[in-house]
Design a protein around this motif. Structure first.
Motif, PDB file in Angstrom:
ATOM      1  N   ALA A 141       2.589  -3.802   5.171  1.00 34.40           N
ATOM      2  CA  ALA A 141       1.941  -2.786   4.338  1.00 34.40           C
ATOM      3  C   ALA A 141       2.417  -2.909   2.892  1.00 34.40           C
ATOM      4  O   ALA A 141       3.548  -3.335   2.633  1.00 34.40           O
ATOM      5  CB  ALA A 141       2.267  -1.396   4.887  1.00 34.40           C
ATOM      6  N   GLY A 142       1.547  -2.550   1.970  1.00 36.37           N
ATOM      7  CA  GLY A 142       1.945  -2.522   0.555  1.00 36.37           C
ATOM      8  C   GLY A 142       2.781  -1.287   0.255  1.00 36.37           C
ATOM      9  O   GLY A 142       2.965  -0.421   1.119  1.00 36.37           O
ATOM     10  N   GLU A 143       3.269  -1.229  -0.964  1.00 43.04           N
ATOM     11  CA  GLU A 143       4.046  -0.063  -1.386  1.00 43.04           C
ATOM     12  C   GLU A 143       3.066   1.017  -1.840  1.00 43.04           C
ATOM     13  O   GLU A 143       2.272   0.795  -2.754  1.00 43.04           O
ATOM     14  CB  GLU A 143       4.955  -0.493  -2.558  1.00 43.04           C
ATOM     15  CG  GLU A 143       5.884   0.584  -3.065  1.00 43.04           C
ATOM     16  CD  GLU A 143       6.409   0.210  -4.466  1.00 43.04           C
ATOM     17  OE1 GLU A 143       6.916   1.124  -5.156  1.00 43.04           O
ATOM     18  OE2 GLU A 143       6.290  -0.971  -4.861  1.00 43.04           O
ATOM     19  N   LEU A 144       3.124   2.167  -1.158  1.00 43.40           N
ATOM     20  CA  LEU A 144       2.150   3.221  -1.488  1.00 43.40           C
ATOM     21  C   LEU A 144       2.421   3.786  -2.877  1.00 43.40           C
ATOM     22  O   LEU A 144       3.541   4.177  -3.195  1.00 43.40           O
ATOM     23  CB  LEU A 144       2.214   4.345  -0.449  1.00 43.40           C
ATOM     24  CG  LEU A 144       1.467   4.111   0.874  1.00 43.40           C
ATOM     25  CD1 LEU A 144       1.570   5.350   1.764  1.00 43.40           C
ATOM     26  CD2 LEU A 144       0.003   3.760   0.627  1.00 43.40           C
ATOM     27  N   THR A 145       1.381   3.815  -3.702  1.00 46.48           N
ATOM     28  CA  THR A 145       1.534   4.401  -5.039  1.00 46.48           C
ATOM     29  C   THR A 145       0.799   5.735  -5.120  1.00 46.48           C
ATOM     30  O   THR A 145       0.978   6.506  -6.048  1.00 46.48           O
ATOM     31  CB  THR A 145       0.961   3.449  -6.116  1.00 46.48           C
ATOM     32  OG1 THR A 145      -0.388   3.106  -5.758  1.00 46.48           O
ATOM     33  CG2 THR A 145       1.798   2.183  -6.202  1.00 46.48           C
ATOM     34  N   SER A 146      -0.056   6.004  -4.143  1.00 43.00           N
ATOM     35  CA  SER A 146      -0.712   7.304  -3.983  1.00 43.00           C
ATOM     36  C   SER A 146      -1.175   7.330  -2.534  1.00 43.00           C
ATOM     37  O   SER A 146      -1.140   6.287  -1.867  1.00 43.00           O
ATOM     38  CB  SER A 146      -1.889   7.439  -4.955  1.00 43.00           C
ATOM     39  OG  SER A 146      -3.021   6.732  -4.471  1.00 43.00           O
ATOM     40  N   PRO A 147      -1.609   8.480  -2.002  1.00 47.45           N
ATOM     41  CA  PRO A 147      -1.944   8.520  -0.574  1.00 47.45           C
ATOM     42  C   PRO A 147      -2.935   7.438  -0.137  1.00 47.45           C
ATOM     43  O   PRO A 147      -2.892   6.990   1.007  1.00 47.45           O
ATOM     44  CB  PRO A 147      -2.530   9.923  -0.387  1.00 47.45           C
ATOM     45  CG  PRO A 147      -1.887  10.736  -1.458  1.00 47.45           C
ATOM     46  CD  PRO A 147      -1.725   9.814  -2.640  1.00 47.45           C
TER      47      PRO A 147
END
Lengths: 216, 216
Positions: free
Chosen positions: A28-34
């Motif tokens: 998974a990528g790094e969440l920057t918003s929901p």
């Protein structure tokens, strides 16, 4: 980078990237918003490897998962992971229970001082080829293998040196997989071109004074 | 010899031999009575070649007829006939209209000083391989080809020398066809064995003191 850039830089469509994420083939990528994530070079390399395994190697999603598992296992060397990838890509397409052919393949490996386990897929393929040569009565074929081994060792050195130029383990694996599949095809084509070239030179020698034949 | 012995010595069933006779792929035997014929070494060699073309090369009866026509044409050299056989056996399995890949293949051939016509099937295969490498972003792949060419020339010399050991033109052609098809498969297998062997040696170097891994 955003998923759109990851798609642009790898040529993998966004829906396919999302599928790989769901299947766990891509971390998974790094969440920057929901509902937005950021991806880095790790994702880029891994996505290129997954693409190579699927599109060039023709692997199933389950097989890709096995290869990535081997690559990410800290107890396994890069060599081991490469072996898993090669075995998955190059599953034996033919087997034979011809015991004479098996003995010929074993003698060949022993002559070379190659100690690999004789049950590998590559060994099985070789047994199948030798069995076919026997079936069609080309009894002298096994004698050609020593020359093949000499050429193959030179190519193997080149292949490994090439893989070791890769900046990451993922990239090295990509080179191994792509190089293995495409390399076989390229070598078959180049070998044929070389044979025509050499054969044409001999032919010119035989019939000197004639024009060079543009069709070879 | 009688047809039964011809069958026994080649492994081709009598009804199949009769079919080849009717199709003109095998010259008629010398009639010794209205319904018995005698066959000689010419038939033996020709039948082995037909078998190799059909069973190993996967050629249709029409394609076999073309190859035999080229072989029996006194205006064609053995080299020309070999070219016809190789082209029939190795029809391009893939083509590509990627112009960059085509230019890469052309530059490669020029670097080697190979002057063969670029529209051969082998050249088309090479273009298709280079196009795939480009598609998956392995931009450094064309640089590997020079090493392939070096190995391929050595193998081509060996292949031709091997074919020239044959006692007849038919036998030489059989070696070319069988060697071309089986040779590609054998080389792919041997290359993989060589890579494993080399890679295992490096791995042993990395982790010296450990036991040799019987599975490589």
């Amino acid at each position: 980078m955003r998923i759109a850039e990851l798609s642009r830089r790898t040529g993998v469509p966004v829906p396919t990237i999302k599928f790989y994420l769901r299947e766990g083939l891509l971390p998974a990528g790094e969440l920057t918003s929901p509902n937005q994530a950021r991806y880095g070079d790790v994702h880029l390399h891994r996505l290129r490897l997954v693409r190579a395994l699927v599109e060039v190697g023709g692997l199933s999603i389950a097989a890709v998962r096995d290869v990535l598992g081997a690559l990410d296992d800290p107890d396994k060397s890069l060599h081991k992971a490469m072996g898993t990838a090669e075995a998955a890509v190059m599953a034996a397409d033919a087997t034979s229970d011809d015991e004479v052919a098996r003995a010929q393949a074993r003698e060949f490996a022993e002559r070379q001082g190659w100690r690999c386990h004789p049950e590998s897929d590559a060994f099985q393929s070789l047994v199948a080829v030798l069995a076919t040569a026997r079936e069609v009565g080309l009894d002298s074929f096994p004698g050609q293998l020593d020359g093949y081994a000499h050429a193959a060792l030179g190519l193997a050195r080149q292949d490994l040196a090439y893989a070791l130029t890769a900046p990451t383990k993922d990239a090295a694996m990509e080179i191994v997989v792509v190089g293995s599949v495409l390399g076989d095809k390229a070598l078959a084509a180049v070998r044929r071109l070389a044979r025509r070239e050499l054969s044409q030179r001999l032919d010119r020698g035989e019939r000197s004074g004639q024009e060079t034949d543009p069709d070879c």
